[in-house]
Design a protein around this motif. Sequence first.
Motif, PDB file in Angstrom:
ATOM      1  N   ASP A 119      20.627  27.774  60.196  1.00 39.75           N
ATOM      2  CA  ASP A 119      21.975  27.294  60.512  1.00 39.75           C
ATOM      3  C   ASP A 119      22.590  28.241  61.543  1.00 39.75           C
ATOM      4  OD1 ASP A 119      24.502  26.292  60.642  1.00 39.75           O
ATOM      5  OD2 ASP A 119      25.077  26.780  58.583  1.00 39.75           O
ATOM      6  N   GLN A 120      22.588  27.818  62.826  1.00 39.42           N
ATOM      7  CA  GLN A 120      23.077  28.723  63.866  1.00 39.42           C
ATOM      8  C   GLN A 120      24.603  28.786  63.931  1.00 39.42           C
ATOM      9  OE1 GLN A 120      20.964  26.874  67.147  1.00 39.42           O
ATOM     10  NE2 GLN A 120      22.867  26.105  67.996  1.00 39.42           N
ATOM     11  N   ASN A 121      25.259  28.205  62.940  1.00 41.61           N
ATOM     12  CA  ASN A 121      26.712  28.351  62.831  1.00 41.61           C
ATOM     13  C   ASN A 121      27.082  29.627  62.074  1.00 41.61           C
ATOM     14  OD1 ASN A 121      29.419  27.473  63.144  1.00 41.61           O
ATOM     15  ND2 ASN A 121      29.412  26.667  61.059  1.00 41.61           N
ATOM     16  N   LYS A 122      26.084  30.274  61.452  1.00 45.30           N
ATOM     17  CA  LYS A 122      26.349  31.478  60.664  1.00 45.30           C
ATOM     18  C   LYS A 122      25.642  32.679  61.290  1.00 45.30           C
ATOM     19  CE  LYS A 122      26.841  28.964  56.299  1.00 45.30           C
ATOM     20  NZ  LYS A 122      26.219  28.676  54.999  1.00 45.30           N
ATOM     21  N   VAL A 123      26.362  33.798  61.358  1.00 47.44           N
ATOM     22  CA  VAL A 123      25.817  35.039  61.911  1.00 47.44           C
ATOM     23  C   VAL A 123      26.104  36.174  60.939  1.00 47.44           C
ATOM     24  CG1 VAL A 123      25.953  36.717  63.792  1.00 47.44           C
ATOM     25  CG2 VAL A 123      26.061  34.277  64.295  1.00 47.44           C
ATOM     26  N   LEU A 124      25.082  36.960  60.637  1.00 49.14           N
ATOM     27  CA  LEU A 124      25.230  38.126  59.759  1.00 49.14           C
ATOM     28  C   LEU A 124      25.454  39.363  60.627  1.00 49.14           C
ATOM     29  CD1 LEU A 124      25.028  39.167  56.791  1.00 49.14           C
ATOM     30  CD2 LEU A 124      22.592  39.532  57.210  1.00 49.14           C
ATOM     31  N   VAL A 125      26.515  40.112  60.339  1.00 52.26           N
ATOM     32  CA  VAL A 125      26.870  41.302  61.116  1.00 52.26           C
ATOM     33  C   VAL A 125      26.905  42.510  60.175  1.00 52.26           C
ATOM     34  CG1 VAL A 125      28.577  42.345  62.666  1.00 52.26           C
ATOM     35  CG2 VAL A 125      28.267  39.871  62.654  1.00 52.26           C
ATOM     36  N   CYS A 126      26.278  43.612  60.606  1.00 49.58           N
ATOM     37  CA  CYS A 126      26.278  44.845  59.818  1.00 49.58           C
ATOM     38  C   CYS A 126      27.083  45.914  60.551  1.00 49.58           C
ATOM     39  CB  CYS A 126      24.848  45.340  59.580  1.00 49.58           C
ATOM     40  SG  CYS A 126      23.827  44.202  58.653  1.00 49.58           S
ATOM     41  N   VAL A 133      29.125  41.537  56.978  1.00 49.19           N
ATOM     42  CA  VAL A 133      30.068  40.430  57.181  1.00 49.19           C
ATOM     43  C   VAL A 133      29.280  39.213  57.650  1.00 49.19           C
ATOM     44  CG1 VAL A 133      32.047  39.626  58.524  1.00 49.19           C
ATOM     45  CG2 VAL A 133      31.945  41.996  57.755  1.00 49.19           C
ATOM     46  N   MET A 134      29.567  38.035  57.071  1.00 48.52           N
ATOM     47  CA  MET A 134      28.958  36.794  57.539  1.00 48.52           C
ATOM     48  C   MET A 134      30.009  35.987  58.290  1.00 48.52           C
ATOM     49  SD  MET A 134      26.499  34.075  55.597  1.00 48.52           S
ATOM     50  CE  MET A 134      27.727  33.472  54.439  1.00 48.52           C
ATOM     51  N   LEU A 135      29.753  35.748  59.581  1.00 47.86           N
ATOM     52  CA  LEU A 135      30.680  34.991  60.420  1.00 47.86           C
ATOM     53  C   LEU A 135      30.317  33.519  60.400  1.00 47.86           C
ATOM     54  CD1 LEU A 135      30.751  37.255  63.629  1.00 47.86           C
ATOM     55  CD2 LEU A 135      32.484  37.162  61.848  1.00 47.86           C
ATOM     56  N   THR A 136      31.337  32.667  60.377  1.00 51.39           N
ATOM     57  CA  THR A 136      31.148  31.236  60.585  1.00 51.39           C
ATOM     58  C   THR A 136      31.716  30.907  61.954  1.00 51.39           C
ATOM     59  OG1 THR A 136      31.446  30.886  58.208  1.00 51.39           O
ATOM     60  CG2 THR A 136      31.523  28.948  59.620  1.00 51.39           C
ATOM     61  N   LEU A 137      30.850  30.526  62.903  1.00 50.09           N
ATOM     62  CA  LEU A 137      31.278  30.401  64.292  1.00 50.09           C
ATOM     63  C   LEU A 137      32.174  29.206  64.532  1.00 50.09           C
ATOM     64  CD1 LEU A 137      27.881  31.259  66.042  1.00 50.09           C
ATOM     65  CD2 LEU A 137      29.772  32.795  65.511  1.00 50.09           C
ATOM     66  N   LYS A 179      22.975  34.932  47.001  1.00 53.81           N
ATOM     67  CA  LYS A 179      22.847  33.540  47.439  1.00 53.81           C
ATOM     68  C   LYS A 179      23.716  33.373  48.688  1.00 53.81           C
ATOM     69  CE  LYS A 179      21.382  29.302  46.370  1.00 53.81           C
ATOM     70  NZ  LYS A 179      19.962  28.947  46.426  1.00 53.81           N
ATOM     71  N   THR A 180      23.145  32.843  49.765  1.00 53.84           N
ATOM     72  CA  THR A 180      23.860  32.788  51.041  1.00 53.84           C
ATOM     73  C   THR A 180      25.121  31.936  50.954  1.00 53.84           C
ATOM     74  OG1 THR A 180      21.773  33.070  52.231  1.00 53.84           O
ATOM     75  CG2 THR A 180      23.627  32.221  53.479  1.00 53.84           C
ATOM     76  N   ASP A 181      25.047  30.780  50.299  1.00 46.38           N
ATOM     77  CA  ASP A 181      26.182  29.852  50.284  1.00 46.38           C
ATOM     78  C   ASP A 181      27.337  30.359  49.433  1.00 46.38           C
ATOM     79  OD1 ASP A 181      24.697  28.175  51.884  1.00 46.38           O
ATOM     80  OD2 ASP A 181      23.826  27.110  50.164  1.00 46.38           O
ATOM     81  N   THR A 182      27.037  30.954  48.287  1.00 49.19           N
ATOM     82  CA  THR A 182      28.099  31.334  47.344  1.00 49.19           C
ATOM     83  C   THR A 182      28.324  32.842  47.253  1.00 49.19           C
ATOM     84  OG1 THR A 182      26.484  31.365  45.542  1.00 49.19           O
ATOM     85  CG2 THR A 182      27.630  29.289  45.959  1.00 49.19           C
TER      86      THR A 182
END
Length: 538
Positions: A119-126, A133-137, A179-182
């Motif tokens: 899902d390229q709408n989500k980006v994981l940032v450290c 932090v998980m970004l939702t673009l 879990k990524t979603d929750t």
Amino acid sequence: MNLELLESFGQNYPEEADGTLDCISMALTCTFNRWGTLLAVGCNDGRIVIWDFLTRGIAKIISAHIHPVCSLCWSRDGHKLVSASTDNIVSQWDVLSGDCDQRFRFPSPILKVQYHPRDQNKVLVCPMKSAPVMLTLSDSKHVVLPVDDDSDLNVVASFDRRGEYIYTGNAKGKILVLKTDTQDLVASFRVTTGTSNTTAIKSIEFARKGSCFLINTADRIIRVYDGREILTCGRDGEPEPMQKLQDLVNRTPWKKCCFSGDGEYIVAGSARQHALYIWEKSIGNLVKILHGTRGELLLDVAWHPVRPIIASISSGVVSIWAQNQVENWSAFAPDFKELDENVEYEERESEFDIEDEDKSEPEQTGADAAEDEEVDVTSVDPIAAFCSSDEELEDSKALLYLPIAPEVEDPEENPYGPPPDAVQTSLMEEGTGSEKKRQSSADGPQPPKKKTKTTNIELQGVPNDEVHPLLGVKGDGKSKKKQAGRPKGSKGKEKDSPFKPKLYKGDRGLPLEGAAKGRVQAEPSQPLTAGGAISELL
């Protein structure tokens, strides 16, 4: 090239140096796209150089950041790139156009960015000294992931192979599986040394095939685990690593580790020198050590997704490691012979006749009869190496290659345009209109680009004065010897606060002050000549 044959011959790891890629500016980090056709390299001057890996030529240069690029990641379909720079900015880029889609400003330096594998709408940032932090673009929102200990925020994180779970690791050796979603905790365990002491987690890397992942720790041991076993053990489990890989002789600390494309080998780059250690995952034996130039320090390592090729970065240059290709002409046909000297050939009487009179008519056997059947040459079978195990077809919208525009030696000579006299008369007739046109051409291209949206990410309790590890520690004299960032147009840049939003002109990263100065200087009082007008318009 038939990719199905690649695994059939010989060992599947590189053996020797196979040239370098010089990005002109200092290379800091690199990453392959999903098919290995393009290699993105982040540079010290903020540019992203995209190499066509088949031709070993530069396909595109994106002027991405003002400060050095410290992390890069391709989207699954190859159309987008996400990058992080040492001035705490994360940006998403359109690879074909080179435009910036979105920009996020963080309060602390970014250690790693990673797209969700599916899902390229989500980006994981450290970020440094902060929980991942998980970004939702799509809506520019962010979620701070839960951590084990709020006081210990030196956390690294990574998506698993399909993005269903996020694995995080802290400086006390605790691994959490969320879990990524929750963002619910589904499993956890602690990495311990033999004396039950904990060791800091430096990085977590997943294989492209299979369920294995590796953990690089501060005790200089690379531990390989099976992801299915981790999930089975659940919370506070005690899984045993499949392999423990280390350099027992030199006690080498590892800068960067990753799996091969098929997941059968593991490469680790030394933090002390330009040396690559390659192990076989199933047995755990060291199969090869690749030595680069002495005295150079390694910055990054990436293994090609399909072929036995490794790219490593040291001293600002990308080194390529590959197998030694030996030409063996006798492999072409069973009756093919290699000759040491010329042999006189005696031809048969009817050898070069249009119709061989001496040829006897063979009977139609099963194999010959099958030749008369119609062969399907239009449908294309999907390449198994480019498909995941849960996919049957390749991605039809994938971006495998970039179109390269031809280089024009002298752009002022336009053989297909109107003659210079016509250009001059038309310019004189237009008068003030040409001044406006010239002004707009100096400001940028004719179609107005939409302004890039910049989102400030606010994180609670994160110190604002942290310095990125690439730039050196605060008060370190070494980091002041070589100023990172672009040499041009950086005057007065140091005075600005890194968190104050700057107004940018287009996507070139040029401050508006410089743009205004350039516009004022580009207005001579004398009328334009034809050659000058064309160069201005170009």
